[in-house]
Structures are given as structure tokens and as C-alpha cells.
Design a protein around this motif. Structure first.
Motif, short mmCIF file in Angstrom:
data_model
loop_
_atom_site.label_atom_id
_atom_site.label_comp_id
_atom_site.label_asym_id
_atom_site.label_seq_id
_atom_site.Cartn_x
_atom_site.Cartn_y
_atom_site.Cartn_z
N PHE A 284 25.08 -6.06 19.69
CA PHE A 284 25.10 -4.95 20.49
C PHE A 284 23.62 -4.85 21.00
N ARG A 285 23.40 -4.35 22.06
CA ARG A 285 22.03 -3.71 22.58
C ARG A 285 22.14 -2.64 23.33
N GLY B 50 17.39 4.31 28.80
CA GLY B 50 18.34 4.71 29.94
C GLY B 50 19.61 4.32 30.06
N LYS B 51 20.26 3.41 29.27
CA LYS B 51 21.52 2.63 29.49
C LYS B 51 22.19 2.98 28.32
N GLU B 52 23.35 2.82 28.37
CA GLU B 52 24.54 2.84 27.16
C GLU B 52 24.39 1.62 26.52
N ARG B 53 24.69 1.74 25.17
CA ARG B 53 24.78 0.47 24.16
C ARG B 53 26.10 -0.20 24.62
N GLU B 54 25.67 -1.56 24.81
CA GLU B 54 26.99 -2.56 25.10
C GLU B 54 27.13 -3.46 24.43
N GLY B 55 28.15 -4.23 24.08
CA GLY B 55 28.54 -5.55 23.40
C GLY B 55 27.84 -6.65 23.91
N VAL B 56 27.24 -7.55 23.33
CA VAL B 56 26.81 -8.73 23.63
C VAL B 56 27.64 -9.84 23.17
N ALA B 57 28.01 -10.06 21.94
CA ALA B 57 28.79 -11.06 21.35
C ALA B 57 29.46 -10.68 19.97
N THR B 58 30.62 -11.08 19.82
CA THR B 58 31.21 -10.86 18.40
C THR B 58 31.99 -12.22 17.82
N LEU B 59 31.90 -12.17 16.53
CA LEU B 59 32.65 -13.26 15.96
C LEU B 59 33.47 -12.99 14.97
N GLU B 60 34.67 -13.78 14.91
CA GLU B 60 35.57 -13.53 13.99
C GLU B 60 35.39 -14.37 12.51
N ILE B 61 35.14 -13.69 11.52
CA ILE B 61 34.38 -14.18 10.35
C ILE B 61 35.37 -15.13 9.55
N GLY B 62 35.17 -16.37 9.58
CA GLY B 62 35.95 -17.29 8.81
C GLY B 62 36.67 -18.01 9.86
N SER C 242 15.96 -7.51 27.96
CA SER C 242 15.27 -6.57 26.92
C SER C 242 15.84 -5.47 26.61
N ALA C 243 15.90 -5.08 25.31
CA ALA C 243 16.75 -3.96 24.77
C ALA C 243 16.54 -3.93 23.16
N ILE C 244 16.87 -2.99 22.62
CA ILE C 244 16.92 -2.96 21.31
C ILE C 244 18.19 -3.60 20.76
N TYR C 245 18.35 -4.64 19.68
CA TYR C 245 19.53 -5.24 19.43
C TYR C 245 19.98 -4.77 18.04
N GLN D 170 13.74 -4.97 18.35
CA GLN D 170 13.23 -5.10 19.84
C GLN D 170 13.28 -6.42 20.19
N VAL D 171 14.02 -6.78 21.42
CA VAL D 171 13.68 -7.87 22.26
C VAL D 171 13.20 -7.26 23.50
N THR D 172 11.75 -8.08 24.09
CA THR D 172 11.16 -7.76 25.06
C THR D 172 10.91 -9.01 25.80
N VAL D 173 11.61 -8.98 27.06
CA VAL D 173 11.39 -10.38 27.94
C VAL D 173 10.62 -9.95 29.22
#
Length: 123
Positions: A37-38, A42-54, A91-94, A118-121
Motif C-alpha cells: 500500500f502507499r 495529503g492523500k488517503e492510503r491506497e492499495g498497490v498490489a496484493t498476492l495470495e500466498i502459496g 512518490s509516497a510512503i509504502y 519512503q519512495v521519491t521519484v
């Protein structure tokens, strides 16, 4: 309770790549969903990617599909997020997170969270 430690953030120019890592304090079995998530300022946290383990089924936000890849190394209790063709808007905190059960298609209901990295682009 699983403890998650995220790392790998940094500064990169647009078009560059970064790989984030999330190490779990114990082996994660099937029926768990892990995700990235990231949150940008000033923005809400958003989902980036998920993975079903196994099961290796993965899901992505539209904004990153085709550029980001989520994967796991079960032997290392580690979840990765490979980020390519980075844009300034990435750019966001992940954060990584884990949830037991449920469909990973839904980016909600996650229970345990890592500290942020932190990811800064830059352009």
C-alpha cells in the motif's frame, strides 16, 4: 501476531526502478493475503498490489498494472514489490501488510502493517 519489516525505498529519477522488500517474522502459510500500500502527502492510503500466498495470484491497482510486480520468496519469508518505469506520482510512503483469508482482489481488511519506507521519484 506476524511482525513485518519493510525496506528498499529511496530516491530515483522518473523511468527508473526500485525493489521493495517486506520480511515477515514467521513463515507465511497459504490462505494469507499480503499486499503493498502507499500513502502520498495529503492523500488517503491506497492499495498497490496484493498476492495470495502459496497460490501466486496477484492483483494490481490500475495505476501500477504493467509496471509493478509483486512476488514472494517463501523460504525467506519475504514479499517483494518490483517497481519499474517509475513516475513522479508513485512518490509516497509504502507499507506492506498481511491479512488472513479473504479474496486478495479486495484491498481491505488488512490487519498487520509494516513501518513505511519512503519512495521519491523525481522528474
Amino acid at each position: 501476531q506476524v511482525h513485518l519489516v519493510g525496506s528498499g525505498g529511496g530516491s530515483v529519477q522518473a523511468g527508473g526502478s526500485l525493489t521493495l522488500s517486506c520480511v515477515a517474522s514467521e513463515n507465511i502459510r497459504s490462505n494469507y493475503c499480503m499486499g503493498w500500500f502507499r500513502q502520498a502527502p495529503g492523500k488517503e492510503r491506497e492499495g498497490v498490489a496484493t498476492l495470495e500466498i502459496g497460490k501466486h495470484s496477484s492483483y494490481y491497482a490500475d495505476s501500477v498494472r504493467g509496471r509493478f510486480t509483486v512476488s514472494e520468496d517463501n523460504a525467506k519469508n519475504t514479499l517483494y514489490l518490483q517497481m519499474n518505469s517509475l513516475k513522479t506520482e508513485d512518490s509516497a510512503i509504502y507499507y506492506c501488510a498481511i491479512r488472513y483469508g479473504g479474496n486478495c482482489f479486495f484491498f481491505s481488511g488488512f490487519e498487520n502493517w509494516s513501518q513505511g519506507t519512503q519512495v521519491t521519484v523525481s522528474s
